[in-house]
Design an enzyme around this catalytic site. Structure first.
Site, mmCIF file in Angstrom:
data_model
loop_
_atom_site.group_PDB
_atom_site.id
_atom_site.type_symbol
_atom_site.label_atom_id
_atom_site.label_comp_id
_atom_site.label_asym_id
_atom_site.label_seq_id
_atom_site.Cartn_x
_atom_site.Cartn_y
_atom_site.Cartn_z
ATOM 1 N N ARG A 1 26.213 -1.969 -24.445
ATOM 2 C CA ARG A 1 25.010 -1.126 -24.544
ATOM 3 C C ARG A 1 23.938 -1.773 -25.428
ATOM 4 O O ARG A 1 22.777 -1.384 -25.413
ATOM 5 C CB ARG A 1 25.382 0.278 -25.044
ATOM 6 C CG ARG A 1 24.259 1.275 -24.986
ATOM 7 C CD ARG A 1 24.688 2.743 -25.061
ATOM 8 N NE ARG A 1 25.926 3.001 -25.735
ATOM 9 C CZ ARG A 1 26.102 2.985 -27.057
ATOM 10 N NH1 ARG A 1 25.101 2.722 -27.860
ATOM 11 N NH2 ARG A 1 27.297 3.234 -27.580
ATOM 12 N N TYR B 1 1.441 9.173 -13.470
ATOM 13 C CA TYR B 1 2.601 9.380 -12.598
ATOM 14 C C TYR B 1 3.253 10.721 -12.966
ATOM 15 O O TYR B 1 3.458 11.012 -14.160
ATOM 16 C CB TYR B 1 3.594 8.221 -12.779
ATOM 17 C CG TYR B 1 4.929 8.526 -12.194
ATOM 18 C CD1 TYR B 1 5.054 8.780 -10.838
ATOM 19 C CD2 TYR B 1 6.069 8.591 -12.986
ATOM 20 C CE1 TYR B 1 6.280 9.091 -10.283
ATOM 21 C CE2 TYR B 1 7.295 8.893 -12.449
ATOM 22 C CZ TYR B 1 7.390 9.151 -11.089
ATOM 23 O OH TYR B 1 8.604 9.469 -10.551
ATOM 24 N N ASP C 1 0.831 1.848 -18.691
ATOM 25 C CA ASP C 1 1.735 1.732 -17.540
ATOM 26 C C ASP C 1 1.073 0.778 -16.544
ATOM 27 O O ASP C 1 0.050 1.109 -15.938
ATOM 28 C CB ASP C 1 1.950 3.130 -16.932
ATOM 29 C CG ASP C 1 2.984 3.124 -15.813
ATOM 30 O OD1 ASP C 1 3.141 2.080 -15.161
ATOM 31 O OD2 ASP C 1 3.611 4.176 -15.596
ATOM 32 N N LYS D 1 9.341 -1.016 -8.609
ATOM 33 C CA LYS D 1 8.241 -1.204 -7.659
ATOM 34 C C LYS D 1 8.002 -2.693 -7.379
ATOM 35 O O LYS D 1 8.875 -3.350 -6.878
ATOM 36 C CB LYS D 1 7.004 -0.486 -8.194
ATOM 37 C CG LYS D 1 7.273 0.963 -8.637
ATOM 38 C CD LYS D 1 7.703 1.834 -7.483
ATOM 39 C CE LYS D 1 7.707 3.311 -7.769
ATOM 40 N NZ LYS D 1 8.490 3.800 -8.877
HETATM 41 N N1 PLP Z 1 5.264 4.785 -13.633
HETATM 42 C C1 PLP Z 1 4.682 4.783 -12.408
HETATM 43 C C2 PLP Z 1 3.236 4.431 -12.274
HETATM 44 C C3 PLP Z 1 5.442 5.111 -11.275
HETATM 45 O O1 PLP Z 1 4.847 5.108 -10.067
HETATM 46 C C4 PLP Z 1 6.813 5.457 -11.444
HETATM 47 C C5 PLP Z 1 7.633 5.850 -10.277
HETATM 48 O O2 PLP Z 1 7.132 6.136 -9.205
HETATM 49 C C6 PLP Z 1 7.358 5.453 -12.731
HETATM 50 C C7 PLP Z 1 6.560 5.093 -13.803
HETATM 51 C C8 PLP Z 1 8.800 5.818 -12.953
HETATM 52 O O3 PLP Z 1 9.610 4.764 -12.566
HETATM 53 P P1 PLP Z 1 11.122 4.930 -12.001
HETATM 54 O O4 PLP Z 1 11.031 5.643 -10.709
HETATM 55 O O5 PLP Z 1 11.585 3.516 -11.911
HETATM 56 O O6 PLP Z 1 11.887 5.719 -13.031
#
Ligand code: PLP
Length: 394
Positions: A56, A109, A185, A210
């Site tokens: 971990r 998001y 982000d 992504k």
């Molecule tokens: N940030 C953005 C801009 C996203 O589009 C997403 C998921 O769609 C996330 C964070 C969260 O990521 P995860 O689905 O890998 O937990």
């Protein structure tokens, strides 16, 4: 395992995605890092800095990806890989001091917004949401004339799914003046298109799920920072809260990263063509794509991005007895090549009406459809969209 500083500084990002994170160049070493499946490591006595200790705390399979992502984002310290983008969001939000203030885009998001809202409702911090493209409104929330200044500014640019563009330089400068940490982000752009650390952000977040991994076959997240104190806090959070990456997923993410530059080049070029054609289509009543000269975020995007990404949002016009949402659903269902599925950033083109998710903010229009452009032939993608839009006439 990382490239020497001399090499890394001289190489372009297109080369770094291929060359970073390789094992030592010694006879009979593999050219790709191995997957290490071990929950623990030999050792006696107190753990010293750099000891692996336990599964971990660290895993050698994470290191090459963490080194490569740090180089791409221009960070001095290795990135931190997490079990998902949201595990990384959770770790980043833990940097807010108890009773502090978080300023966040109202169109972040949805998962990040839900998490921040739930933590704020428990009283951990105050949440202020705002249209992140409205710089004056954001500045007012960062350092209000009355009330506490922000402790953290959360940026997402372009936002998911509205594709709003924040003025990252101006907002990070104001946040720092107010004593706030800035987290950006960067999932939609990747470091090949936008480097938030160079624009002033303290921490960069990725849903590695992504574009970085790029094949819709893993769920992972990452944080990147050059601030040793912040990184130590994040690492502690990852160890204690346990949101760690599986070794298989980490290995797949590095494998996916190898083609990032090619994938981005192709999908951005196709997105530009599709956005231009969609913007002239009579069945589309609204479109957001920062690459369009008419997009409200175009000039700002040009000043801080090296391209415009490959996500497009359209609003489908009502058709016959169908309202906008029903028309949008009909288009999604009428496609044969585009995959109707959530997520984005994979080699395959994905499409989704966002309000099918109950958690999506209601300020996102019901007829808004998000397109994640993949790497298929652009004329095939267009032909499929065109026939699904034409079917609305029938
Ligand atoms: N940030 C953005 C801009 C996203 O589009 C997403 C998921 O769609 C996330 C964070 C969260 O990521 P995860 O689905 O890998 O937990």
């Amino acid at each position: 395992m990382s490239l020497s500083e001399h090499q890394a500084a001289a190489l372009s990002a297109e080369t770094v995605v291929v060359a970073a994170g390789r094992p030592p160049r010694k006879r009979d070493e593999p050219v790709n890092p191995p997957i290490v499946l071990s929950s623990t490591y030999f050792g006696t006595g107190p753990l010293a800095d750099g000891d692996r200790g336990y599964g971990r705390y660290s895993n050698p399979t994470w290191d090459p990806f963490e080194d490569a992502l740090a180089q791409l984002e221009g960070a001095d310290l290795p990135a931190l890989l997490y079990a998902s983008g949201l595990a990384a969001v959770s770790s980043a939000l833990s940097l807010i001091p108890a009773g502090g203030v978080l300023v966040m885009p109202s169109h972040s998001y949805a998962g990040s917004l839900v998490m921040a809202t739930e933590l704020a409702e428990k009283g951990l911090f105050e949440l202020r949401t705002v249209d992140i493209a409205d710089t004056d409104a954001v500045l007012e929330l960062i350092a209000p004339s009355a009330g506490a200044p922000a402790s953290m500014l959360w940026l997402e640019s372009p936002t998911n799914p509205m594709l709003g563009i924040a003025d990252i330089r101006a907002l990070t400068a104001a946040a720092h003046d107010a004593g706030a940490i800035v987290v950006t982000d960067n999932t939609f752009s990747t470091p090949l298109v936008q480097q938030p650390l160079s624009l002033g952000s303290d921490v960069v977040l990725h849903s590695v799920t992504k574009y970085l991994a790029g094949h819709s076959d893993v769920v992972l997240g990452a944080l990147v920072t050059s601030d040793a104190k912040i990184r130590a806090q994040l690492l502690h959070h990852r160890i204690i809260h346990g949101g760690i990456a599986g070794p298989f997923e980490a290995w797949l993410a590095l494998r996916g990263l190898r083609t990032l530059a090619l994938r981005i080049e192709r999908s951005q070029a196709s997105a530009a063509v599709l956005a231009e054609r969609l913007s002239r289509h009579p069945r589309i009543e609204g479109i957001r794509y920062p690459g369009l000269a008419t997009d409200p975020g175009h000039e700002r995007a040009k000043s801080q991005m090296k391209g415009f990404g490959s996500v497009i949002c359209i609003q489908v016009a009502p058709a016959g007895s169908r309202g906008g949402a029903a028309a949008a659903d009909a288009v999604v269902h009428g496609l044969h090549l585009w995959l109707p599925a959530t997520s984005l950033g994979g080699v395959e083109s994905l499409i989704e009406r966002r309000r099918r998710h109950a958690a999506e903010p209601h300020s996102v229009p019901e007829n808004l459809v998000r397109l994640s452009v993949g790497i298929e032939n652009v004329e095939d993608l267009w032909a499929d969209l065109e026939q699904a839009l034409k079917a609305l006439d029938g």
